[in-house]
Design an enzyme around this catalytic site. Sequence first.
Site, mmCIF file in Angstrom:
data_model
loop_
_atom_site.group_PDB
_atom_site.id
_atom_site.type_symbol
_atom_site.label_atom_id
_atom_site.label_comp_id
_atom_site.label_asym_id
_atom_site.label_seq_id
_atom_site.Cartn_x
_atom_site.Cartn_y
_atom_site.Cartn_z
ATOM 1 N N GLY A 141 0.821 -1.200 0.000
ATOM 2 C CA GLY A 141 0.000 0.000 0.000
ATOM 3 C C GLY A 141 0.854 1.249 0.000
ATOM 4 O O GLY A 141 2.051 1.218 0.318
ATOM 5 N N CYS A 142 0.250 2.387 -0.343
ATOM 6 C CA CYS A 142 1.015 3.634 -0.478
ATOM 7 C C CYS A 142 1.517 4.147 0.875
ATOM 8 O O CYS A 142 2.714 4.399 1.044
ATOM 9 C CB CYS A 142 0.195 4.681 -1.203
ATOM 10 S SG CYS A 142 -1.448 4.979 -0.503
ATOM 11 N N PHE A 143 0.610 4.298 1.844
ATOM 12 C CA PHE A 143 1.063 4.694 3.177
ATOM 13 C C PHE A 143 2.052 3.664 3.729
ATOM 14 O O PHE A 143 3.064 4.027 4.340
ATOM 15 C CB PHE A 143 -0.130 4.813 4.133
ATOM 16 C CG PHE A 143 -0.717 6.178 4.253
ATOM 17 C CD1 PHE A 143 0.079 7.295 4.428
ATOM 18 C CD2 PHE A 143 -2.092 6.362 4.204
ATOM 19 C CE1 PHE A 143 -0.460 8.562 4.561
ATOM 20 C CE2 PHE A 143 -2.662 7.625 4.338
ATOM 21 C CZ PHE A 143 -1.849 8.728 4.507
ATOM 22 N N ALA A 144 1.739 2.384 3.525
ATOM 23 C CA ALA A 144 2.607 1.333 4.053
ATOM 24 C C ALA A 144 4.032 1.467 3.521
ATOM 25 O O ALA A 144 5.004 1.256 4.250
ATOM 26 C CB ALA A 144 2.039 -0.040 3.708
ATOM 27 N N THR A 145 4.164 1.827 2.245
ATOM 28 C CA THR A 145 5.508 1.994 1.663
ATOM 29 C C THR A 145 6.254 3.129 2.342
ATOM 30 O O THR A 145 7.391 2.956 2.791
ATOM 31 C CB THR A 145 5.387 2.252 0.156
ATOM 32 O OG1 THR A 145 4.836 1.095 -0.480
ATOM 33 C CG2 THR A 145 6.751 2.550 -0.456
#
Length: 327
Positions: free
Chosen positions: A136-140
């Site tokens: 995911g974007c936030f996760a990255t």
Amino acid sequence: MKKLEIGIIGGAGYTAGELIRLLINHPKTNLNFVFSTSNAGNKIHKIHQDLIGSTDLEFTSNINSEVDVLFLCLGHGNSTAFLENNTFSDHTKIIDLSNDFRLVANKNFEGKEFVYGLPELNKDAIKQANYIANPGCFATALQLAILPLAANGLLTNDVHINAVTGATGAGTSLSATTHFTWRDNNFSHYKAFNHQHLGEINQTVKQLQSSFKSEINFMPNRGDFSRGIFATTYTKYEGSIDDAKALYKAYYKDAAFTIVSDESIFLKQVVNTNKCIISLEKHGNKLLITSTIDNLLKGASGAAVQNMNLMFGFEETEGLELKANYF
């Protein structure tokens, strides 16, 4: 060398639009089809208007099951349903951009084992994989901020994160908080302390540091801009700032797109790139880690192409050497 034949499932969203842009300009890929039942027969540039003059390909409701790579750009939960109802050749590699297969509990699906596609964490496994679960974007952005600490067993206290994302992070479907009149000159938080990407983040931390028992406190925010994520993370750290910088630079020395800056950083350095830029500060006994990415590229489509490059033995940066929208 024969180009890879590429298929995309779910072609109308922001993530798919960026993926199409990258793949039609990638020197080693041919975009075979873009599947979209709602847009079948329409020119791609009718939906993704920035691609006018770049491609005359049309959306289709037909699927070529023999493609070399299949990208799934579907809503969360829909990739599983799609793969249950469609089959592809044994040589077709699949890169899923939803959250369906990111967690260990869900990584095995009908004989397919999905590898978590964060190159800074799992590069060797990605190179050998046939199936990738794109992060995911936030996760990255948040994982890249703390991977070096976890890898060295240094996350011994709670982690506190405040991060803001642009409007494209919400996708193309309209909602009360995506209309221009709501977003413009506005700011808010959402999903406080229970954002869905926390599952990925905790999983990665425990993969690197099994002894981690503390809390990761995450406050996601909506920003008044189109794209990008800007995250500030802090936790207790006993070493010096020089120790921290050496630690981070050593961890990311072979990372193609993650850069540790000695200067303060800002969002426009990464917009339209596949980079993650990180900066570090020491305040008392706390280490402040700032990380920033483009949510549609390093946080989604760019990372997917980076994973494809690794899977096929291409240069990791192939097709991804993009200039930031700095001005």
